[in-house]
Motif scaffolding. Structure first.
Motif, short mmCIF file in Angstrom:
data_model
loop_
_atom_site.label_atom_id
_atom_site.label_comp_id
_atom_site.label_asym_id
_atom_site.label_seq_id
_atom_site.Cartn_x
_atom_site.Cartn_y
_atom_site.Cartn_z
N VAL A 27 -4.53 8.87 -13.95
CA VAL A 27 -4.97 7.91 -14.98
C VAL A 27 -5.14 6.51 -14.39
O VAL A 27 -6.01 5.75 -14.83
CB VAL A 27 -3.99 7.92 -16.17
CG1 VAL A 27 -2.65 7.30 -15.80
CG2 VAL A 27 -4.59 7.21 -17.38
N THR A 35 -0.96 10.51 -23.60
CA THR A 35 -2.29 9.93 -23.45
C THR A 35 -2.90 10.10 -22.04
O THR A 35 -4.05 10.54 -21.92
CB THR A 35 -2.27 8.43 -23.85
OG1 THR A 35 -1.73 8.33 -25.16
CG2 THR A 35 -3.64 7.82 -23.81
N PRO A 36 -2.15 9.78 -20.97
CA PRO A 36 -2.77 9.94 -19.65
C PRO A 36 -3.24 11.37 -19.36
O PRO A 36 -4.38 11.57 -18.90
CB PRO A 36 -1.65 9.53 -18.69
CG PRO A 36 -0.80 8.58 -19.48
CD PRO A 36 -0.81 9.16 -20.86
N LEU A 64 -6.29 12.13 -21.40
CA LEU A 64 -7.49 11.49 -20.84
C LEU A 64 -8.02 12.29 -19.65
O LEU A 64 -9.23 12.47 -19.50
CB LEU A 64 -7.16 10.06 -20.39
CG LEU A 64 -7.01 9.02 -21.50
CD1 LEU A 64 -6.34 7.75 -20.97
CD2 LEU A 64 -8.39 8.68 -22.10
#
Lengths: 283, 778, 156
Positions: free
Chosen positions: C76, C104-105, C108
């Protein structure tokens, strides 16, 4: 304890290492199951042999009416292979239900089969397809049916000095169809019950049927009685499927009862036989 | 109220940039120089006496630096109301996974290896797992023989039952005349409902990093959602003076109620004090399952008396919460679970008994909804059964029995800011409740259903806030409201921005450090927006008073004639008479910044104290028992496979009343997330045990729903209903917990609509559905 | 014993020595300080440790660090270039797809791998492509919206 690490570039190098270290060695390919056991120290090998650099081990090819898949081919490579999609579309379909994209990107077909988890998705369908595996060692190379390669819960015929090299799937020339279904709580989960069927039909209905029930027993199990009952059926379209099997094979499961596993296996068996039959008719 | 500039707008999250770039600080990512790694040897038995602990072999292992047992710690317990839990087991273990010995070593591997060299001798005692057996007069084991001698919080003293030695708290509500109520009834309907033990499964496991300072102070970084609660528990457990302990909470990778107790902190601190080196104690995922808190499994009996037309005339509820080995926050859950039966329906004659029962299982604690999930599950399922019995539409039955503004609820409170009706009607419309059902395909049958929810927020409770005004016009907000994903920093910054009439990005949030941020009861009970939000408003007012006092002289206008916007102070009605914050400061020598001539800082500070009325111990009656109620409704559309029992959620719609939505998109986040977590609870999640040992302590076998099990954005809809609260900041209440509660009941109703079965046990696994279908066929 | 490891991470080359049993995730986090890659379960289920290796998303807890020798790894931290956020990062902010942020990372990285292979996915394809990443906060709703939004932006 010290752990030693090797990166053979060829099957021969890997076999040499296995021959040398035998039970003290452990092979790692995609490691999608082994990494967990390593972390939990359930498996503590002295010699860890990474197979991922064996370039010759990842391939998919058609040869002599058979599909040959290198043991180090990833799930994702098979899933996306135009050749597999063309020759064995129902087999290609199975992969989208294995783990997640990340797992399929790194996990290999050889690792999956050698781990021999009865809830695995590949063994049942490969068994009904009559797949064979090529087992190699320093000085030997043998083929055997996958059915006899798998011997039990997380057990195979592989000896300490041996490894999987290739999976060979005969391509039926008859009018045939196959199907695999699993019952899993979530997408990509291991199966709580599964079934696979392969059916060939001729003018007088079903000429050959192979049916496997997976996940519920110590290993995927061929249901030969059911196969016999299917023989000759379907000439008028309708199948009469009574997918009962010996309930004593069902393993204890902490989350679902044996009774439920049995009932759901029957649903899966009925579904895959029907689907395989429909697919055979359309072939 | 004048027009709002920032409040009510969906500003983008304060923390999003840090989080999408991987730069947001989490404690699980902390590795300090010279740090040691802690591992804990845990009880393998559900109930046993500790005979002997021998650590000599482990001490000899190279790389082992310190070993900690209860003998190294003060013999004091901690708790959340009832002080019954030791930091490490002293002479008895009460659940599989209880900490017994802790090791600090140079690496994680060495610490792990050391555990295998420790010898603990136990003498097994009978384990009790079923709460209905545990609460008998003569249970197989008395889990806390010293229960009656434990100390407790004077704010909420416990109620014990003389004939139930394993009951650690018993809460009662009595309202009206139950017997008379049942006599008026045309029909009496009684059912038993259950819910399973769930784990919060925060993506960031529990973790603390502790450092013993040379002067004897302690600094501990932790992933927790009650920073001051953790600090107090640490002081209690380790007998430390509160000024010696500094707790820092950066971002928290999920809380949901599960990070409110000292699961990692006290052991990390104990080891740091013993070794004089920083210590990291990070739970593995397995430890989160075995040794962190869980949602209480429950058994709930509901007996209702109803008129033929569906009017409820009497309701008797018995709630049994399986509390596990220690009371922890479960102590309060016993009381507060009751409110699930209070906030939605009008019941003239009512009786409720709620019991918290010790068993030899993991500790039941706070879990998003705090008992309301269990009780609302039972009540909502019961409402559907009444509707079945009387052949009334379940929605119609609910409409008939809802509370109304001004009505007295069964706790004795006057109902107000009650958005239930609007939520219900919204959901009925949006899920297409009265539309024809979708086509069935093969074994898949479709159905729709609706469930209601309410969630109280605790009182009494308090929050504080500090506001500092900077010479560049920025507004600094100091808060101890923990940011665990719910968006507290964003919402509180919006409130401060509104109060100062500045852009959202002119507010700086300083959060989560007990050395510099003021007291807050924590990110629990959906309380932050309402309580900390109010504290922020009051602190802003305080800061403005100081600001206007200083500006008054320069602007030659009385303070009450001043207002502020964009980092300037204006004379009301005279836009040309203004002064920048910075102009109140004077330059210092050598260009070392600016200083105020008087008062050092433009600092505002405030406490918000939410009072509660006196509450009768025998009847639970009071005029203000809770701070507020959140109300809502969920509609679900499902497909049920008649052959396998599998249930798929096709569509889910929720409408919730949170009072004023300070940030509507953040409220949607909560509602959508609640649908996701609610689907997990409804269909999949259940911790399984064998003799007290968790069988599925991992994400492979404990089934959290993925993006495939929860419908996508085209089929999940959230609606905001604003029944503003007179005491809330800008009318806001809260939102975080209510949103999961109505999902299970809605799915239950939808399954019935699809295949005609009524389920009373959650989760509604496919095997349970299958069995119910088989029973129906038979 | 330790073995040499050459890792190319976010276009930087690191020469390290690691034990055979170390997984890629721990090396990224503890040796390189790249803690954007998260630890959530160590059983390959949560997906918080997802990184892109030679163009493929993988779970870095289920890969030996030594198996990544010589490979190109994107975490990330390498997603934005020259201070410019990747469209996925922008969409995650704009569509409010972030809550606690711990998943989240990984989310993503899975989303990037998905869009690299399928620049124009349907909602169903996004849900399918992300099911190896668990999020406990969002119900995935705004995450799926953000990925669809980013696909549209990249396509323009």
């Amino acid at each position: 304890m010290n752990m030693f690490y090797y990166e053979p570039k060829t099957f021969q190098e890997a076999c040499d290492l296995l021959n040398k270290y035998q039970d003290d060695a452990k092979l790692i390919a995609g490691g999608q199951s082994l990494m967990i056991l390593l972390r939990q120290k359930v498996v503590v090998p002295e010699h860890l042999i990474n197979l991922k650099n064996i370039k010759e081990g990842a391939y998919i090819k058609e040869e002599g009416g058979e599909l040959k898949i290198g043991a180090l081919t990833t799930h994702r490579q098979i899933e996306k292979s135009p050749l597999v999609r063309e020759k064995l579309p129902a087999f290609a379909e199975v992969f989208s239900g294995i783990g997640s994209v990340q797992v399929r990107n790194w996990g290999t077909i050889g690792g999956n089969l050698a781990h021999s988890d009865p809830a695995g998705d590949l063994a049942p369908i490969l068994m009904v397809l009559g797949a064979r595996v090529r087992v190699i060692s320093k000085s030997n190379s043998n083929e055997m049916p996958l059915e006899s390669f798998i011997t039990g819960y997380l057990e195979t015929k592989l000896r300490a000095s041996e490894m999987l090299q290739e999976i060979i799937i005969p391509l039926s020339k008859a009018k045939s169809g196959m199907a695999y279904e699993k019952e899993s709580v979530r997408a990509g989960d291991m199966a709580m019950a599964s079934a696979a069927a392969f059916i060939e039909i001729g003018s007088k209905g079903i000429t050959r049927a192979k049916v496997v029930v997976g996940a519920v027993g110590e290993m995927p199990i061929r249901l030969e009685n059911l196969e016999k009952e299917l023989q000759g059926q379907g000439s008028k379209g309708e199948l009469h499927i009574d997918p009962k099997f010996d309930q004593s094979i069902i393993r204890m499961d902490p989350y679902v009862s044996k009774e439920y596993k049995y009932e759901i296996s029957k649903v899966k068996l009925r579904n895959v036989i029907q689907t395989a039959f429909e697919r055979a008719k359309q072939a | 109220m004048s027009e709002l500039n920032v409040v009510g707008k969906s500003v983008k999250r304060y923390d999003a940039l840090e989080k999408v770039t991987g730069k947001a600080p989490f404690v699980y990512d902390m590795f300090l120089p010279d740090m040691l790694w802690a591992k804990v040897l845990r009880s393998p038995y559900p109930h046993a006496k500790i005979i002997k602990i021998d650590t000599t072999e482990a001490e000899k292992l190279p790389g082992v630096v310190g070993i900690l047992t209860a003998a190294d710690l003060p013999k004091t317990n901690h708790g959340a109301g009832l002080i019954d839990e030791p930091t490490m087991a002293i002479d008895r273990v009460r659940f599989v996974g209880e900490p017994v010995v802790a090791v600090a070593a140079e690496s994680e591997d060495i610490a792990q290896e050391a555990l295998t060299l420790i010898d603990v001798e136990y003498e097994e005692l009978p384990g009790v797992f079923d709460p209905e057996i545990a609460m008998q007069t003569n249970p197989p084991s008395i889990i806390h023989p010293d229960l009656r001698s434990y100390s407790f919080s004077p704010v909420v003293p416990p109620a014990f039952d003389d004939d139930k030695p394993n009951v650690y708290n018993h809460y009662k509500i009595r309202h009206g005349n139950l017997e008379a109520g049942f006599q008026q009834a045309d029909v009496v309907i009684e059912n038993r409902f259950t819910t399973a033990m769930m784990q919060h499964c925060q993506m960031e496991p529990h973790v603390a990093v502790a450092r013993a300072e040379v002067n004897g102070d302690i600094t501990v970084w932790t992933s927790a959602q009650t920073i001051y609660g953790i600090k107090q528990m640490l002081c209690d457990a380790l007998q430390m003076s509160s000024s010696k302990v500094r707790v820092i909470v950066p971002y928290v990778g999920g809380g949901y109620g599960g990070k409110v107790e000292i699961k990692t902190e006290a052991i990390a601190v104990g080891l740091a004090m013993k070794t004089r080196r920083p210590v990291r104690f990070a739970f593995t995922r397995e430890e989160v399952f075995t040794s962190a808190s869980v949602r209480h499994p429950s058994v709930i009996y509901v007996k209702d008396g109803v008129k033929k037309d569906g009017t409820l005339v009497a309701r008797e509820v018995k709630v049994i919460l399986n509390g596990g080995a220690y009371s922890a926050y479960g102590y309060l859950t016993v009381r507060n679970a009751s409110f699930g039966a209070v906030g939605t329906y009008k019941v003239p004659n009512f009786k409720l008994d709620s019991y918290g029962v010790y068993t030899n299982l993991p500790i039941g604690g706070a879990f998003r909804g705090f008992g309301s999930n269990q009780v609302c599950w039972a009540i909502e399922c019961q409402m559907d059964r009444i509707a079945d019995h009387l052949n009334i539409d379940p929605v119609e039955l609910r409409r008939k029995n809802l509370l109304s503004e001004g009505e007295i609820n069964v706790s004795g409170e006057t109902t107000h800011s009650y958005g239930t009706k609007e939520c219900l009607e919204k959901v009925v419309e949006e899920i297409g409740y009265n539309q024809p059902k979708g086509e069935s395909k093969g074994p898949w049958k479709r159905g729709r259903g609706i469930g209601l929810a309410n969630k109280y927020s605790i009182a009494p409770t308090s929050s504080c806030a500090i506001i500092k005004l900077h010479d560049d016009g920025y507004v600094e907000l100091r808060t101890s409201a923990d940011e665990m994903g719910q968006g507290s920093r964003t919402v509180l910054a919006q409130i401060a921005a509104e109060e100062f009439n500045v852009e959202f990005d002119k507010v700086k949030v300083v959060a989560g450090d007990t050395l510099i941020t003021p007291y807050d009861q924590g990110s629990i009970s959906s309380r932050t927006t309402y309580n900390t939000g109010n504290a922020v408003r009051l602190a802003c007012e305080d800061a403005k008073r100081q600001l206007f006092k200083q500006a008054a002289k320069k602007l030659e206008a009385p303070p009450e004639k001043l207002e502020t916007a964009n980092g300037r102070v204006f004379v009301k009605g005279s836009p040309d008479r203004s002064i920048a914050f910075g102009d109140l400061f004077i330059p210092t020598m050598f260009a070392s910044g600016k200083v105020l001539k008087q008062g050092a800082e433009l600092l505002g500070k405030a406490t918000w104290y939410q009072f509660a009325s006196a509450e009768d111990k025998e009847t639970g009656q009071g005029t203000r028992v809770v701070a507020f109620y959140i109300h809502g409704a969920t509609g679900a559309e499902v497909e049920v496979n008649e052959e396998t029992g599998e249930v798929r959620v096709i569509k889910a719609v929720s409408a919730f009343d949170m009072g004023k939505a300070i940030n509507p998109e953040l409220c949607e986040q909560q509602i959508e997330g609640g649908i996701g977590m609610g689907i997990g609870a409804a269909l999949y999640e259940e911790m399984a045990f064998d003799n007290g040992a968790v069988l599925n302590p991992n994400f492979m076998d404990y089934k959290i729903p993925t993006s495939r099990e929860i419908p996508g954005p085209s089929n999940v809809k959230s609606f905001i209903v604003e029944a503003n609260h007179p005491d809330g900041p800008f009318g806001a209440k809260g939102i975080g917990e209510g949103v999961t509660i109505s999902v299970g009941p809605a799915i239950q109703a939808a399954i019935n609509d699809a295949v005609g079965i009524r389920l009373g046990d959650m989760p509604m696994t496919r095997e349970r559905v299958f069995q119910a279908l088989s029973r129906k066929k038979a | 014993m330790k073995y040499p490891l050459k890792l190319h991470v976010n276009q930087r080359t690191y020469n390290l020595e690691v034990y055979p049993s170390q997984n890629l995730r721990d090396v990224l986090r503890e040796e390189l300080g790249l803690t954007g890659t998260k630890e959530g379960c160590s059983t390959g289920n949560c997906g918080a440790c997802t990184v892109i290796m030679n163009g493929m998303s993988v779970k870095s807890c289920l890969i030996l660090a030594l198996q990544a020798d010589g490979k190109e790894i994107l975490t990330v931290e390498g997603l934005s270039t020259n201070g410019q956020l990747h469209p996925l990062q922008e969409s995650f902010i704009d569509k409010q797809a972030v809550q606690c942020g711990y998943c989240t990372p990984g989310m993503l990285m899975s989303a990037k791998a998905l869009l690299d292979q399928n620049p124009n996915p349907t909602e169903e394809e996004v849900r399918d492509g992300l099911h190896g990443n668990i999020c406990r906060c969002t119900g995935y709703v705004k995450i799926v919206e953000a990925v669809l939004d980013a696909a549209e932006k990249i396509g323009q």
